[in-house]
Design a protein around this motif. Structure first.
Motif, PDB file in Angstrom:
ATOM      1  N   UNK A  92      -4.462  -4.495 -11.631  1.00  0.00           N
ATOM      2  CA  UNK A  92      -3.835  -3.413 -12.388  1.00  0.00           C
ATOM      3  C   UNK A  92      -4.344  -2.062 -11.906  1.00  0.00           C
ATOM      4  N   UNK A  93      -5.631  -1.997 -11.618  1.00  0.00           N
ATOM      5  CA  UNK A  93      -6.223  -0.738 -11.168  1.00  0.00           C
ATOM      6  C   UNK A  93      -5.619  -0.310  -9.830  1.00  0.00           C
ATOM      7  N   UNK A  94      -5.413  -1.251  -8.943  1.00  0.00           N
ATOM      8  CA  UNK A  94      -4.789  -0.943  -7.663  1.00  0.00           C
ATOM      9  C   UNK A  94      -3.377  -0.402  -7.876  1.00  0.00           C
ATOM     10  N   UNK A  95      -2.651  -1.000  -8.799  1.00  0.00           N
ATOM     11  CA  UNK A  95      -1.292  -0.548  -9.090  1.00  0.00           C
ATOM     12  C   UNK A  95      -1.291   0.865  -9.665  1.00  0.00           C
ATOM     13  N   UNK A  96      -2.318   1.202 -10.436  1.00  0.00           N
ATOM     14  CA  UNK A  96      -2.440   2.556 -10.973  1.00  0.00           C
ATOM     15  C   UNK A  96      -2.535   3.567  -9.838  1.00  0.00           C
ATOM     16  N   UNK A  97      -3.330   3.269  -8.837  1.00  0.00           N
ATOM     17  CA  UNK A  97      -3.486   4.187  -7.714  1.00  0.00           C
ATOM     18  C   UNK A  97      -2.172   4.346  -6.947  1.00  0.00           C
ATOM     19  N   UNK A  98      -1.464   3.253  -6.766  1.00  0.00           N
ATOM     20  CA  UNK A  98      -0.169   3.342  -6.093  1.00  0.00           C
ATOM     21  C   UNK A  98       0.808   4.194  -6.904  1.00  0.00           C
ATOM     22  N   UNK A  99       0.817   3.986  -8.219  1.00  0.00           N
ATOM     23  CA  UNK A  99       1.739   4.721  -9.082  1.00  0.00           C
ATOM     24  C   UNK A  99       1.433   6.216  -9.087  1.00  0.00           C
ATOM     25  N   UNK A 100       0.149   6.559  -9.171  1.00  0.00           N
ATOM     26  CA  UNK A 100      -0.190   7.981  -9.274  1.00  0.00           C
ATOM     27  C   UNK A 100       0.128   8.728  -7.978  1.00  0.00           C
TER      28      UNK A 100
END
Length: 312
Positions: A92-100
């Motif tokens: 989930x944390x990795x996806x947060x970085x991609x999203x931001x």
């Protein structure tokens, strides 16, 4: 336009950052940010809308002032230690970085005016421990290993640079710089200081900047000071080493870190006064090109700083 290999602030282009994202979201928008983790706002539609509106306001200030915009990801607390405390998985944390990074890319496409106002996507990294009073001090090797994950994600998803914000001691800053160097991504190191002008570790600001440069062959693109009022550090800004400081993100409040931690209301100071203080600091920092705010500041402060430092 992407700027990874030619950051405009390094060639003298005046740039702004945003202000105090977390304090704005908590005190002005009424959002709950557990552990001061702004990225958790992305879990709700209201939080996403608040962050988008917040960043757009600063983008408009930048274009109006004919300055570039260093666009920060809301990821100061988006690293493994804090994610574990928030029960957030690495996936989930990795996806947060991609999203931001993706969100800021869309904002750049919509509002950037490259000729007068270049927008740089900046991946924000925070300290592994408390940003005021760390109880766990990492070695350089430990810091490099810990922060290399987050830096790797920013590299993978296309950030132009990364910034380590609110660094409290030398070893962690060296480790982060080494991790960025391994990825060949530009890095800015922002130290915070106490009311005496020294880092929370007791190390002098001058010594911290010189130590990081010496240990990494001068790899940081530049250094910054953040999360302290100008009155707390202006007196230490003497000597050639200050040429390495290209950015300021000061607090509006003169309160100490201890007092800020305990405060239940927002001390937003005086935007016009803060702008005037920045204008004074520009005479002490010959290479100052990146200005913004930290705790307690918002769009009013950054607009006032732009007006006060115009042509400085």
């Amino acid at each position: 336009m992407k700027y990874r290999n030619a950051l405009p602030q390094l060639t003298g282009t005046p740039m702004i950052t945003d202000g105090g994202l977390e304090t704005t979201l908590i005190f002005n928008e009424g959002l709950d940010l557990p552990l001061f983790a702004a990225f958790t706002a992305l879990e709700s539609d209201a939080g996403m809308a608040a962050i988008d509106a917040y960043m757009r306001r600063y983008a408009e200030i930048a274009v109006h002032a004919r300055r570039g915009f260093v666009m920060d990801t809301p990821t100061w607390r988006a690293s493994a230690r804090w994610a574990a405390e928030l029960d957030i998985t690495q996936e989930t944390l990795r996806a947060v970085h991609q999203e931001t990074v993706c969100n800021l890319s869309h904002l750049r496409d919509a509002l950037e005016v490259p000729e007068i106002s270049p927008f740089v996507i900046n991946g924000v990294i925070g300290p592994q421990d408390d940003g005021y009073h760390p109880t766990q001090v990492l070695t350089e090797d430990q810091a490099e290993a810990y922060h290399s994950v987050q830096i790797g994600w920013f590299d993978e998803f296309g950030a132009d640079m990364v910034s380590a914000i609110t660094m409290t001691y030398i070893a962690e800053a060296i480790g982060i710089t080494r991790a960025a160097k391994a990825r060949n991504i530009p890095v800015a190191i922002a130290f915070t200081v106490e009311t005496d002008g020294n880092l929370p570790s007791g190390e002098r600001l001058k010594d911290a900047i010189c130590a990081v440069d010496q240990a990494t062959d001068g790899y940081p693109a530049y250094f910054m000071i953040n999360c302290a009022h100008p009155d707390h550090f202006a007196h230490v800004l003497t000597g050639d080493w200050t040429g390495r400081i290209m950015g300021l993100r000061a607090n509006a409040s003169r309160l100490s870190h201890e007092a800020l931690d305990a405060a239940e209301t927002l001390d937003d100071g005086d935007p016009a006064e803060l702008g005037a203080l920045y204008a004074g600091l520009s005479h002490l920092l010959p290479n100052l090109t990146v200005v913004g705010g930290c705790c307690g500041t918002d769009h009013r402060h950054v607009a006032a700083i732009c007006a006060a430092t115009q042509g400085a």
